[in-house]
Design a protein around this motif. Structure first.
Motif, PDB file in Angstrom:
ATOM      1  N   GLU A 145     -27.315  31.055 -26.745  1.00 17.19           N
ATOM      2  CA  GLU A 145     -26.029  30.763 -27.376  1.00 17.19           C
ATOM      3  C   GLU A 145     -25.831  29.255 -27.537  1.00 17.19           C
ATOM      4  N   THR A 147     -24.038  25.719 -27.929  1.00 18.08           N
ATOM      5  CA  THR A 147     -22.827  25.166 -27.308  1.00 18.08           C
ATOM      6  C   THR A 147     -21.961  24.413 -28.323  1.00 18.08           C
ATOM      7  N   MET A 150     -18.202  24.883 -28.386  1.00 19.49           N
ATOM      8  CA  MET A 150     -17.886  25.652 -27.171  1.00 19.49           C
ATOM      9  C   MET A 150     -17.013  24.787 -26.254  1.00 19.49           C
ATOM     10  N   GLU A 154     -15.387  27.884 -21.563  1.00 21.89           N
ATOM     11  CA  GLU A 154     -16.302  28.914 -22.086  1.00 21.89           C
ATOM     12  C   GLU A 154     -17.713  28.698 -21.539  1.00 21.89           C
TER      13      GLU A 154
END
Length: 440
Positions: A145, A147, A150, A154
């Motif tokens: 995932e 960043t 983000m 999170e």
């Protein structure tokens, strides 16, 4: 005489009339400004409502008004500063939940620097520290995932998990040509915050890895334990990401007997506070050196900056991270909240830490001390005519000497060998020795 009296009364009457007219004008101007401000607010809210309505009606994908509001609030909070954000129900619940069991983590503190998720510091002895994460590493991906965009909360939520579960962190590191992928196994995060050692029997080395609730107490104990022997103290705050403000203030108070330690200023009077040193808490007046680097943040910056401003310590190392703001969580419903920056910290001199950091008095970059150990040379032992028994005797002596050194290293003492591996610490020792001589 009568005319003078009437003239005086007339003058006072005119003055009063002028003052009343001036006051009325000020009141009218003030009222007009308030009306304009309210009109501007209503106009802005009307614009916001119109945009929401247009997006809801015409966006290619159907989006509910609730989703649009969540996105709008999240975007607004993220654009205020790196540490403010909107907590939807699941995020707010995660923040409030207090679990009885242990949680698994990596042992790093992260922040947003120049828009990128950045490692402030790995905590000593944690999985992240053992895996090789370093202060200043930019986290590109957590597992698969990205960043990008983000929030800190999170990122922390993803990195936490069950103890023993692996996680992949992809980082960019200064000086490396390509991203590095590091595999870390989550562990139970338990931190020992204060470590102490001695150098040359008269210098106390105090390492503080984070500011938990026992820092002031533990450092105070260490100083009192070595009282009478200690002629100088090295306080190592490198890679210390911060923690409790009262412990930072308390630590400074051990060395400073009066004056401001740090002040907190916000827009509201209730958010303004000044923290001062008390002479009753001060226990040491010996020369002091503070070690910092790019992983020193928040409470560490308050301590190093305050001691620097009071000219109580020489600060050595690298420029600190620059985290000097205060956040609070404010509920907006039973299930949602906002985390908002309400104030900034200011050092005794009035300077801010936020996005600036603390610049050391003496800048020293990390690394090891260069020695001549690997230098090529021909010694007597290499000559053919060297007596074998003398060689054996020398080897035996070397082994015994090496054994003695290992025994010393096992004790709570920092040796020259250790200093050669840490040029910042070695420089600190040289400076503290000079300060001791100057004071003596």
């Amino acid at each position: 005489m009568k005319n003078k009296k009437f003239m005086t009364i007339g003058f006072i009457s005119v003055a009063l009339a002028f003052l009343m007219m001036f006051s009325t004008t000020l009141f009218a101007d003030s009222k007009s400004k308030e009306e304009n401000k309210e009109a501007s607010r209503l106009e802005a809210l009307a614009k916001f409502t119109k945009v929401i309505s247009i997006v809801e009606q015409y966006n290619v994908d159907k989006v509910s008004i609730e989703e649009l509001m969540d996105k709008a609030l999240a975007g607004m909070m993220q654009n205020l500063d790196a540490h403010s954000n909107y907590l939807i129900a699941k995020d707010y619940k995660r923040l409030k939940v207090q679990t009885d069991g242990e949680f698994g983590g990596l042992g790093i503190t992260v922040g947003i620097r120049d828009g990128a998720l950045t490692v402030i510091a790995p905590l000593e002895g944690t999985p992240a520290d053992k895996a090789g994460l370093q202060a200043g590493d930019i986290i590109l991906k957590i597992n698969d995932e990205s960043t990008l965009n983000m929030t800190i909360d999170e990122a922390v939520a993803i990195m936490r998990g069950k103890i023993g579960e692996p996680i992949d962190i992809t980082i960019v590191r200064e000086g490396e040509s390509k991203p590095i992928e590091i595999k870390i196994v989550r562990g139970n995060i338990t931190i020992q915050s204060v470590y102490t050692k001695t150098i040359d029997n008269n210098i106390l080395y105090v390492r503080v890895t984070s500011f938990d609730k026992k820092v002031k107490q533990d450092v105070s104990k260490a100083i009192k334990k070595h009282e009478g022997k200690t002629k100088g103290i090295i306080l190592d705050l490198r890679n210390n990401p911060g923690g409790l403000l009262d412990q930072a203030v308390g630590l400074v108070d051990l060395f400073v007997d009066n004056g401001v330690v740090v002040s907190q200023k916000g827009r509201k009077d209730s958010d303004k506070q000044v923290y001062r040193a008390k002479s009753s808490e001060t226990i040491s007046d010996v020369p002091l050196v503070v070690l910092v680097n790019g992983g020193s943040a928040s409470a560490s910056e308050i301590v190093s900056g305050a001691l620097q401003d009071h000219k109580r310590a020489v600060v050595i190392g690298e420029k600190t991270f620059g985290k000097g703001s205060v956040q609070v969580v404010l509920p907006i419903t039973d299930e949602e909240a906002i985390k908002l920056t309400i104030a900034r910290y200011y050092l005794p001199s009035g300077r801010t830490i936020q996005a600036v950091g603390v610049t050391p008095d003496i800048e020293v970059f990390s690394g090891s001390v260069k020695t001549n150990e690997n230098k090529f040379s021909i010694k007597e032992a290499d000559l053919k005519k060297h007596l074998q028994e003398e060689l054996e005797k020398v080897n035996t002596d070397d082994k015994e000497e090496s054994k003695k050194k290992e025994e010393i290293d096992d004790k709570n003492i920092i040796t020259q060998k250790m200093l050669n591996k840490d040029i910042q610490l070695k420089e600190s020792v040289d400076i503290i020795k000079a300060l001791i001589i100057m004071k003596g």
